[in-house]
Scaffold this active site. Structure first.
Site, short mmCIF file in Angstrom:
data_model
loop_
_atom_site.label_atom_id
_atom_site.label_comp_id
_atom_site.label_asym_id
_atom_site.label_seq_id
_atom_site.Cartn_x
_atom_site.Cartn_y
_atom_site.Cartn_z
N CYS A 319 28.91 22.06 2.69
CA CYS A 319 30.28 22.44 3.05
C CYS A 319 30.78 23.63 2.24
O CYS A 319 30.62 23.67 1.02
CB CYS A 319 31.16 21.23 2.79
SG CYS A 319 32.88 21.55 3.07
N ARG A 418 35.54 20.51 15.44
CA ARG A 418 35.72 19.69 14.25
C ARG A 418 36.73 20.34 13.28
O ARG A 418 37.29 19.69 12.42
CB ARG A 418 34.36 19.55 13.57
CG ARG A 418 34.32 18.60 12.45
CD ARG A 418 32.91 18.37 11.96
NE ARG A 418 32.93 17.33 10.97
CZ ARG A 418 33.16 17.56 9.68
NH1 ARG A 418 33.31 18.77 9.25
NH2 ARG A 418 33.23 16.55 8.84
P1 IMP Z 1 26.79 15.24 2.23
O1 IMP Z 1 26.44 13.80 2.28
O2 IMP Z 1 27.24 15.68 0.86
O3 IMP Z 1 25.70 16.12 2.76
O4 IMP Z 1 28.07 15.45 3.16
C1 IMP Z 1 28.10 15.09 4.52
C2 IMP Z 1 29.50 15.27 5.06
O5 IMP Z 1 29.87 16.65 5.01
C3 IMP Z 1 29.68 14.90 6.50
O6 IMP Z 1 29.80 13.52 6.72
C4 IMP Z 1 30.94 15.66 6.88
O7 IMP Z 1 32.11 14.99 6.51
C5 IMP Z 1 30.83 16.91 6.04
N1 IMP Z 1 30.35 18.06 6.81
C6 IMP Z 1 29.41 18.12 7.77
N2 IMP Z 1 29.21 19.39 8.19
C7 IMP Z 1 30.05 20.15 7.49
C8 IMP Z 1 30.32 21.56 7.49
O8 IMP Z 1 29.70 22.38 8.17
N3 IMP Z 1 31.33 21.96 6.64
C9 IMP Z 1 32.02 21.10 5.87
N4 IMP Z 1 31.77 19.79 5.81
C10 IMP Z 1 30.79 19.32 6.62
#
Ligand code: IMP
Length: 501
Positions: A319, A418
């Site tokens: 993100c 989104r």
């Molecule tokens: P991770 O487990 O730290 O990889 O975070 C996953 C979460 O990041 C997802 O469940 C979303 O809430 C968020 N997310 C997914 N795609 C994006 C993006 O492109 N930008 C910002 N947040 C994202």
């Protein structure tokens, strides 16, 4: 005048758990991680609970039907990504709901004109060593033979050799016809010392494969998350734009729980979406909402009728929202405030609305911290993207295996709805990146290890359930110097020694 938070917002890495008293009862085997997913009234039980507090992220690179089956088998829930057509998302849901445990629709198929090179490429891409050779190369085509690693020797064969020359031909295969039970299939596997049994219809068309390892898994998965028809429980992401068409299709496909997928959930668009679902389905369709990072956001969505509320803005590994827009909040601070708001709401209304910590988990102990800080369950993207079961390619980069992982707000996913709060602006900008994550093996092995770590820490805190952990946990902030103390320090770690000299 603008409102200022008096404290800096904090992340999980800034905290540790201080152990509490553990009695002889505090053993990993006595810990239950069962947790509510959807809201319930005081004294009642939630319509949907999970047996482990892990759900997979609503992302193209994470949650498809295969991930959903594998995770439900361990006791968690996948939310199948919504950034695809309504039809294909509903088809994924149907596949999960009609999945007969142990009967697998073959994922690796080639046609008879394929070569050994194609076999090796497919094996590297999806990790499966059993490949079905069907007349048209599809999963339900006429079965001509099977290729497993026993059928070829790379050192003795050229890679342009046709599969028909080395596959085990249909006439030499032991197979069964549709209609037998899993237990009968298992008897055949054992009797003939097979690893895989193809199941065909009357026209020799391949229907399923039954693997010996899947049968063993089925036996050893006491946490499987099933509905009353013994189908796996599955969730799906929706958006605030096409819900009037998408929700009916997903409900019709048998989806158990929906979640509005948005980077920012404190909005009128989400309220409208929930209201439409309530008007059309009452409480029978379960829908989560989010994401929020404070009490105000929680109260808004709880009052709008959300069945659970997701926490987290800007903390996901892929993100870049905080860099692009300057909005967000440290995930630990957000979880602590929203969980408190959930408890106050429960106190006031008698309705418990579960909260989910979404994004930013790096180490397994971050999960235990998130639970201790009040999360009922945790959504993970990066964590699941690393496993065999995620829908992305496994790639060999200079001898290191990685898997692809991209954000829903990246140019690759183009899931703009989104981010745009339901508007139709043409000025899109990226809020996520396209990346690699280290390949980590099977979901089953990794999840079991993680769950054991969580349970062991809970025992150290004197807790046998998540509720008890939340009541008993003693959480301390750590200084940057003590973070150094927390890793191996002032020794030469043997694994790294060779590289350093
Ligand atoms: P991770 O487990 O730290 O990889 O975070 C996953 C979460 O990041 C997802 O469940 C979303 O809430 C968020 N997310 C997914 N795609 C994006 C993006 O492109 N930008 C910002 N947040 C994202």
């Amino acid at each position: 005048m603008a409102f200022y938070f008096s404290e800096p917002s904090r992340t999980f890495s800034e905290y540790l758990l201080v152990p509490g008293y553990s009695s002889k009862q505090h053993m990993v085997s006595n810990v239950s991680l069962k947790t509510p997913i959807t809201k319930f009234k005081k004294g009642e039980t939630p319509k949907i609970s999970a047996n482990i507090p892990l759900v997979s992220a609503i992302m193209q690179a994470v949650s498809d039907d295969k991930m959903a089956v594998s995770l439900a088998r361990e006791g968690g829930i996948s939310f199948i990504f919504g950034s695809q057509s309504i039809e294909s998302q509903a088809n994924m849901i149907k596949k999960v709901k009609s999945y007969k445990s142990g009967f697998v629709v073959s994922d690796s198929n080639l046609s008879p004109d394929a070569t050994l090179a194609d076999v090796l490429e497919l094996k590297e891409k999806n990790g499966y060593s059993t490949i079905a050779i069907t007349e048209d190369g599809t999963s339900k085509g006429k079965l001509l033979g099977l290729v497993t690693s026993r059928d070829y020797r790379i050192s003795r064969m050229t890679t342009d050799i046709k599969v028909t020359e080395f596959m085990t031909k249909f006439e030499n295969l032991i197979y069964a016809n549709v209609g037998l039970t899993l237990s009968q299939a298992n008897d055949i596997l054992w009797e003939h010392k097979l690893n895989v049994l193809p199941i065909v219809d009357d026209n020799q068309n391949l229907q399923f494969l039954v693997f010996r390892k899947d049968y063993d898994m089925h036996k050893s998965n006491p946490n499987e998350l099933l509905d009353s028809n013994k189908s796996f429980i599955v969730g799906a992401g929706i958006n605030t734009r096409d819900y009037m068409e998408r929700v009916p299709a997903l409900v019709e496909a048998g989806c158990d729980v929906l979640c509005i997928d948005s980077s920012e959930g404190f909005s009128e668009w989400q309220k409208d979406t929930i209201e439409w679902i309530r008007e059309n389905y009452g409480d029978s369709v379960k829908v989560g909402a989010g994401n929020v990072v404070d009490k105000e956001g929680f109260d808004f969505l709880a009052n709008a009728g959300a069945d659970f509320i997701k926490i987290g803005i800007g903390g996901g590994s892929i993100c870049i929202t905080r860099e692009q827009k300057g909005i967000g909040r440290g995930q630990a601070s957000a979880v602590i405030e929203v969980a408190k708001a959930r408890d106050e709401y429960f106190e006031k209304t008698g309705i418990y609305v579960p909260v989910c910590s979404d994004g930013g988990i790096v180490h397994d102990y971050h999960m235990t911290l998130a639970l201790a800080m009040g999360a009922d369950f945790i959504m993970l993207g990066r964590y699941f993207a690393r496993f065999d079961e995620s829908p992305t390619n496994k790639i060999n980069i200079n001898g290191n295996f990685v898997k692809e992982y991209w954000g829903e707000g990246s140019n690759r996913a183009r899931n703009w709805q989104r981010y745009d709060l339901g508007g139709a602006s043409n000025l899109k900008f990226e809020e996520g990146v396209d990346s690699y994550v280290p390949y980590a093996g099977s979901l089953h092995d990794n999840v079991n290890l993680t769950i054991n770590k969580i349970k062991a820490t809970m025992c150290n805190c004197g807790a046998l359930s998540i509720k008890e952990l939340q009541e008993k946990a003693k959480i301390t902030l750590v200084s940057s110097t003590s973070i150094v103390e927390g890793g191996a320090h002032d020794v030469i770690v043997k694994d790294n020694f060779q590289n350093k000299i």
